[in-house]
Design a protein around this motif. Structure first.
Motif, PDB file in Angstrom:
ATOM      1  N   GLY A 217     -22.356  28.047  -4.700  1.00  0.00           N
ATOM      2  CA  GLY A 217     -23.253  28.004  -3.559  1.00  0.00           C
ATOM      3  C   GLY A 217     -23.477  29.381  -2.970  1.00  0.00           C
ATOM      4  O   GLY A 217     -23.554  29.565  -1.760  1.00  0.00           O
ATOM      5  N   VAL A 218     -23.602  30.379  -3.875  1.00  0.00           N
ATOM      6  CA  VAL A 218     -23.675  31.782  -3.459  1.00  0.00           C
ATOM      7  C   VAL A 218     -24.884  32.457  -4.095  1.00  0.00           C
ATOM      8  O   VAL A 218     -25.209  32.210  -5.262  1.00  0.00           O
ATOM      9  CB  VAL A 218     -22.382  32.526  -3.874  1.00  0.00           C
ATOM     10  N   VAL A 219     -25.552  33.296  -3.320  1.00  0.00           N
ATOM     11  CA  VAL A 219     -26.574  34.205  -3.836  1.00  0.00           C
ATOM     12  C   VAL A 219     -26.043  35.621  -3.628  1.00  0.00           C
ATOM     13  O   VAL A 219     -25.739  36.011  -2.507  1.00  0.00           O
ATOM     14  CB  VAL A 219     -27.923  34.050  -3.115  1.00  0.00           C
ATOM     15  N   MET A 220     -25.907  36.358  -4.722  1.00  0.00           N
ATOM     16  CA  MET A 220     -25.318  37.692  -4.639  1.00  0.00           C
ATOM     17  C   MET A 220     -26.239  38.685  -5.340  1.00  0.00           C
ATOM     18  O   MET A 220     -26.741  38.407  -6.426  1.00  0.00           O
ATOM     19  CB  MET A 220     -23.939  37.682  -5.299  1.00  0.00           C
TER      20      MET A 220
ATOM     21  N   ALA B  66     -27.305  35.140  -9.436  1.00  0.00           N
ATOM     22  CA  ALA B  66     -27.009  36.573  -9.542  1.00  0.00           C
ATOM     23  C   ALA B  66     -28.320  37.348  -9.620  1.00  0.00           C
ATOM     24  O   ALA B  66     -29.141  37.094 -10.510  1.00  0.00           O
ATOM     25  CB  ALA B  66     -26.160  36.848 -10.779  1.00  0.00           C
ATOM     26  N   ILE B  67     -28.501  38.281  -8.696  1.00  0.00           N
ATOM     27  CA  ILE B  67     -29.732  39.077  -8.657  1.00  0.00           C
ATOM     28  C   ILE B  67     -29.378  40.551  -8.829  1.00  0.00           C
ATOM     29  O   ILE B  67     -28.716  41.145  -7.979  1.00  0.00           O
ATOM     30  CB  ILE B  67     -30.491  38.861  -7.338  1.00  0.00           C
TER      31      ILE B  67
ATOM     32  N   PHE C  79     -25.125  34.194   1.414  1.00  0.00           N
ATOM     33  CA  PHE C  79     -25.678  35.431   0.860  1.00  0.00           C
ATOM     34  C   PHE C  79     -24.642  36.541   0.973  1.00  0.00           C
ATOM     35  O   PHE C  79     -24.062  36.744   2.045  1.00  0.00           O
ATOM     36  CB  PHE C  79     -26.945  35.849   1.608  1.00  0.00           C
ATOM     37  N   ILE C  80     -24.399  37.246  -0.127  1.00  0.00           N
ATOM     38  CA  ILE C  80     -23.469  38.375  -0.133  1.00  0.00           C
ATOM     39  C   ILE C  80     -24.198  39.610  -0.641  1.00  0.00           C
ATOM     40  O   ILE C  80     -24.640  39.648  -1.793  1.00  0.00           O
ATOM     41  CB  ILE C  80     -22.230  38.086  -0.997  1.00  0.00           C
TER      42      ILE C  80
ATOM     43  N   THR D 268     -33.532  41.221   0.643  1.00  0.00           N
ATOM     44  CA  THR D 268     -34.483  40.373   1.365  1.00  0.00           C
ATOM     45  C   THR D 268     -34.736  39.087   0.588  1.00  0.00           C
ATOM     46  O   THR D 268     -34.748  37.980   1.148  1.00  0.00           O
ATOM     47  CB  THR D 268     -35.808  41.122   1.583  1.00  0.00           C
ATOM     48  N   PHE D 269     -34.929  39.232  -0.710  1.00  0.00           N
ATOM     49  CA  PHE D 269     -35.174  38.100  -1.596  1.00  0.00           C
ATOM     50  C   PHE D 269     -33.965  37.169  -1.628  1.00  0.00           C
ATOM     51  O   PHE D 269     -34.085  35.948  -1.477  1.00  0.00           O
ATOM     52  CB  PHE D 269     -35.482  38.645  -2.995  1.00  0.00           C
ATOM     53  N   ALA D 270     -32.776  37.763  -1.797  1.00  0.00           N
ATOM     54  CA  ALA D 270     -31.551  36.957  -1.873  1.00  0.00           C
ATOM     55  C   ALA D 270     -31.289  36.221  -0.565  1.00  0.00           C
ATOM     56  O   ALA D 270     -30.877  35.058  -0.560  1.00  0.00           O
ATOM     57  CB  ALA D 270     -30.367  37.857  -2.236  1.00  0.00           C
TER      58      ALA D 270
END
Length: 233
Positions: free
Chosen positions: A132-135, A11-12, A35-36, A22-24
């Motif tokens: 398995g998610v970067v949000m 979580a970002i 990526f969401i 961009t980072f995520a």
């Protein structure tokens, strides 16, 4: 505790124009995660509201926005040319349209509407159900995924963020002033931190990343060290 092969939720959260997306995206590509871009989802609703008469001269008609919600279907589709997912509203690609200053000036007010947040949070939680998610967004670690295994809170000097946003917009041919962009950045910071529903705040267990003077690769080194430590703990 995570093992080396477990998928996690990353979580970002943080301020606008910190380069969260961009980072995520870079983290997701490195790990093979999904990526969401939740900010894009709020921008998509704002764009739809602008195009359908729910915003006039920068004034948001909250009741009109809420009435439009039942018409809005948001999806992401991978774009191999960009190496990233594009956002679609009702089947129409809106990736470029959602990045204008007009949308930027209204998105905080739209995202403060309770019904908007409720709908999009439900969508986001469903997207992250299998991990398995970067949000990235404003309330991912505090509201959407309070149990995320890794929470990062991004910040940067407002002047640095304004310059980044200015460079991005002028590269696309938009006629904007740096002063206008910096004022928009500072206004959004205030609105995001002071809204009644899900205000922007750092989760107690989040790690702060001030990237004012860091390259994307330096940020990647920073985060991969923390991911590896978490997975091997």
């Amino acid at each position: 505790m995570s093992t080396k092969h477990d998928k996690i939720i990353i979580a970002i959260d943080g301020f606008s124009s910190c380069g969260k997306s961009t980072f995520a995206k870079a983290i997701a590509a490195r790990l093979g995660y999904i990526f969401i871009d939740t900010g894009a989802m709020y921008r998509a609703v704002t764009l739809y509201a602008l195009e359908h008469g729910a915003i006039h001269s920068g004034i948001v008609d909250e009741d009109a926005v809420v009435r439009l919600l039942k018409e809005i279907q948001i999806t992401f589709r991978f774009n191999p040319e960009r190496g990233a997912s594009d956002i679609y509203v009702n089947g129409d690609r809106v990736e470029g349209k959602i990045r204008t200053i007009e949308v930027s000036n209204c998105v905080s007010a739209v995202s403060a509407i309770g019904e908007v947040r409720e709908m999009l949070v439900r969508m986001q939680q469903e997207m992250g159900r299998r991990k398995g998610v970067v949000m990235d967004g404003r309330d991912i670690g505090t509201v959407v995924f309070p149990d995320a295994e890794l929470k990062i809170f991004m910040t940067a000097d407002p002047k640095v963020r304004a310059q980044r946003r200015y460079d991005e917009l002028t590269a696309k041919g938009d006629n904007v002033s740096l002063e206008e962009i910096e004022q928009n950045v500072r206004d959004r910071d205030y609105q995001d931190m002071h809204r009644a529903i899900s205000p922007l705040r750092q989760a107690e267990d989040a790690i702060v990343l001030d990237n004012s003077h860091m390259t994307v690769e330096e940020q990647m080194t920073w985060v991969m060290e923390r991911i590896e430590a978490l997975q091997q703990a």
